[in-house]
Design an enzyme around this catalytic site. Structure first.
Site, PDB file in Angstrom:
ATOM      1  N   LYS A 176       0.879  -1.185   0.000  1.00  0.00           N
ATOM      2  CA  LYS A 176       0.000   0.000   0.000  1.00  0.00           C
ATOM      3  C   LYS A 176       0.911   1.228   0.000  1.00  0.00           C
ATOM      4  O   LYS A 176       1.374   1.681   1.042  1.00  0.00           O
ATOM      5  CB  LYS A 176      -0.897  -0.028   1.247  1.00  0.00           C
ATOM      6  CG  LYS A 176      -2.226   0.700   1.135  1.00  0.00           C
ATOM      7  CD  LYS A 176      -2.123   2.159   0.833  1.00  0.00           C
ATOM      8  CE  LYS A 176      -1.720   3.003   2.013  1.00  0.00           C
ATOM      9  NZ  LYS A 176      -1.543   4.435   1.637  1.00  0.00           N
ATOM     10  N   CYS A 284      13.355  11.026   7.388  1.00  0.00           N
ATOM     11  CA  CYS A 284      13.219  10.600   8.779  1.00  0.00           C
ATOM     12  C   CYS A 284      14.562  10.647   9.490  1.00  0.00           C
ATOM     13  O   CYS A 284      14.621  10.619  10.709  1.00  0.00           O
ATOM     14  CB  CYS A 284      12.649   9.203   8.855  1.00  0.00           C
ATOM     15  SG  CYS A 284      13.777   7.976   8.214  1.00  0.00           S
TER      16      CYS A 284
END
Ligand code: NAD
Length: 500
Positions: A176, A284
């Site tokens: 996904k 990140c």
């Protein structure tokens, strides 16, 4: 008016249009041009993708190691051949500069190369004669259908962290991707099929909360790998583990770099500027706080000059260092946090708001922004900004700097800049963060190691690639076996737990 292409689902080896009524635009963040429309898949489409993966697992799990390895050898070659095309798609939908987009694809390609070495990775252990005539050995068997949920900021690298290692270990997969920039991910999936991944082994559904929840709940999915924000990752971890799955969630961060006064100044300032403002701070592992120790506090004007010299613009333009933020919503969030930084009393040493970018007036641009005198309790410190904003905090000593980093809940990455081996070693020993750089600002491990974020940046025990992920995607089965020669003498009934 030109028709806008639709992003397809991949189910059972076919790229198909979704029957959903819910669509979202994929937008070029430098121009606001609509590039495509992405469907939010229906519940029955998610079921169909999982069913295709479950069906394919019955044969894929038995495929020879050599066959699996050769598919990924072919795949790495195809990715190399399409590098320019992949980077162009990525920059158009995500915004980062073309060279950085190539870096995004390349860091994923390294995982694909590692997957091709599966023959040396998925090995069991054997102990001969654990009792007389008895051997014990382990099999590392695939789990079944696994799923991956990915964020917007590395739409090539992070999907490639997931499905190659899941598939090469014998699992089948439902991916996904981020609904914000799914196009490069889909191109990578097309190439994966071209490399020989059989129908149903890799499937893709698009969507948001409802599709993610369906993945967490689905009885036929055995493991979930998630990368994204702490809020969503925590939800995914709780929901999917409650449904009995193995789950790993790599989440948000606040990465501190400690700058010692003995550091190589020019190298350090270059590293800080690159790691704070590259990719517009949407990494990140971006450095978002620099802790200046002692005399290093004098370096602020030079750091500001370095940051001011970076070029803000569309990722497709030559010489650009800082592209746009991914969306208007991200632009609003970052702008609001800069305002809160000012309101909280931090010193705005460099204000990157409203940069002039000729030809791209509608782009979501924020230039390098630096706050000095930042302290815990200020929103700009406590929250993950995920934009080109660097906070500067002061410390009198290495001990004080380490204490500040360790008091922050996040544990994704950290770095120290110093010429002292003793200081670096102290830092490496005492810092409570999972990935440590020594004069390296973004210490993302290469795939023979694993990504090892810690504390609030991570849920689950095993990392998303490297040796750890082979354990994540397999179940260790331990076999204890004895074979009798016809001449073996029987010793009667053994009523004890001992192997005799
Ligand atoms: P996000 O959490 O908003 O989205 C991640 C995924 O979750 C997407 O596929 C999205 O569709 C889905 N999602 C969004 N809202 C949801 C909801 N309410 N319920 C269920 N699913 C939902 O993250 P993002 O904005 O795409 O990515 C940025 C974040 O990811 C930052 O926090 C960054 O630090 C983090 N990140 C972490 C790592 C790491 O390895 N630790 C790597 C990259 C990014």
């Amino acid at each position: 008016m030109p028709t806008i292409p639709t992003v397809k689902l991949l189910i059972g080896g076919r790229f198909v249009d979704s029957a959903t009524t819910e669509w979202r635009d994929v937008i070029n963040p430098a121009t606001q041009q609509v590039l495509a429309r992405v469907p939010f898949a229906t519940a029955s489409e998610v079921d169909a993708a999982v069913a295709a993966a479950k069906d394919a697992f019955t044969t894929w799990r038995k495929t020879s190691v050599g066959t699996r390895a050769r598919i990924f050898l072919k795949y790495q070659q195809l990715i190399r051949e399409h590098m320019g095309e992949l980077a162009a798609i990525l920059t158009a939908e995500q915004g980062k500069t073309l060279p950085d987009a190539e870096g995004d694809v390349f860091r994923g390609l390294e995982v694909v190369e590692h997957a091709a070495a599966i023959g040396n990775l998925q090995l069991g252990e054997l102990a001969n004669n654990v009792a007389s005539g008895v051997d014990t050995y382990t099999l590392m068997q695939p789990l079944g259908v696994c799923a991956g949920i990915t964020p917007f900021n590395f739409p090539a690298m992070i999907p490639l962290w997931m499905f190659p290692m899941a598939i090469v270990t014998g699992n089948t997969f439902v991916l996904k991707p981020s609904e914000q920039d799914p196009m490069v991910t889909m191109r990578l999936c097309e190439l994966a099929l071209e490399a020989g991944i059989p129908a149903g082994v890799l499937n893709v559904v698009h969507g948001g909360e409802a599709v993610v929840n369906a993945i967490c709940d689905h009885a036929d999915i055995k493991a979930v790998s998630f990368v994204g924000s702490t809020k969503v990752g925590t939800h995914v971890y709780q929901r999917a583990t409650l449904a009995g799955k193995r789950v790993q969630c790599m989440m948000g961060a606040k990465n501190h770099a400690i700058v010692m006064p003995d550091a190589n100044k020019e190298q350090t300032l270059n590293a800080l500027a690159g790691a704070s403002f590259g990719a517009a701070g949407q990494r990140c592992m971006a450095v978002s706080v620099a802790v200046l120790v002692g005399e290093a506090q004098q370096w602020v004007p030079d750091l500001v000059a370095k940051a001011r010299g970076l070029k803000v613009g569309a990722g497709t333009e030559k010489g650009v260092d800082v592209g746009p933020l991914v969306s208007c919503a991200a632009f609003d969030r970052v702008s609001t946090l800069i305002e809160r930084g000012v309101a909280d009393g931090a010193t705005l040493a460099l204000d990157g708001r409203q940069p002039v970018v000729p030809g791209y007036e509608k782009g979501n641009f924020v230039g390098p922004t630096i706050f000095a005198g930042v302290k815990p309790g200020m929103a700009v410190y406590d929250q993950e900004v995920f934009g080109p904003v660097l906070c500067l905090a002061n410390a009198d000593s290495l001990d004080e700097a380490i204490a500040l980093v360790n008091a922050n809940p996040n544990g994704n990455g950290t770095a120290i800049f110093t010429q002292s081996g003793a200081a670096a070693r102290r830092f490496q020993e005492d810092i409570d963060v999972g990935q440590v750089g020594i004069n390296v600002p973004i210490p993302v491990p290469v795939p023979m190691f694993s990504f090892t974020g810690s504390r609030a940046s991570k849920l689950g025990d095993l990392g998303p690639y490297g040796k750890q992920v082979v354990l994540f995607y397999t179940q260790t089965k331990t076999v204890t076996a004895r074979w009798f020669d016809d001449s073996t003498v029987a010793h009667g009934v053994n009523t004890t737990i001992s192997l005799k």
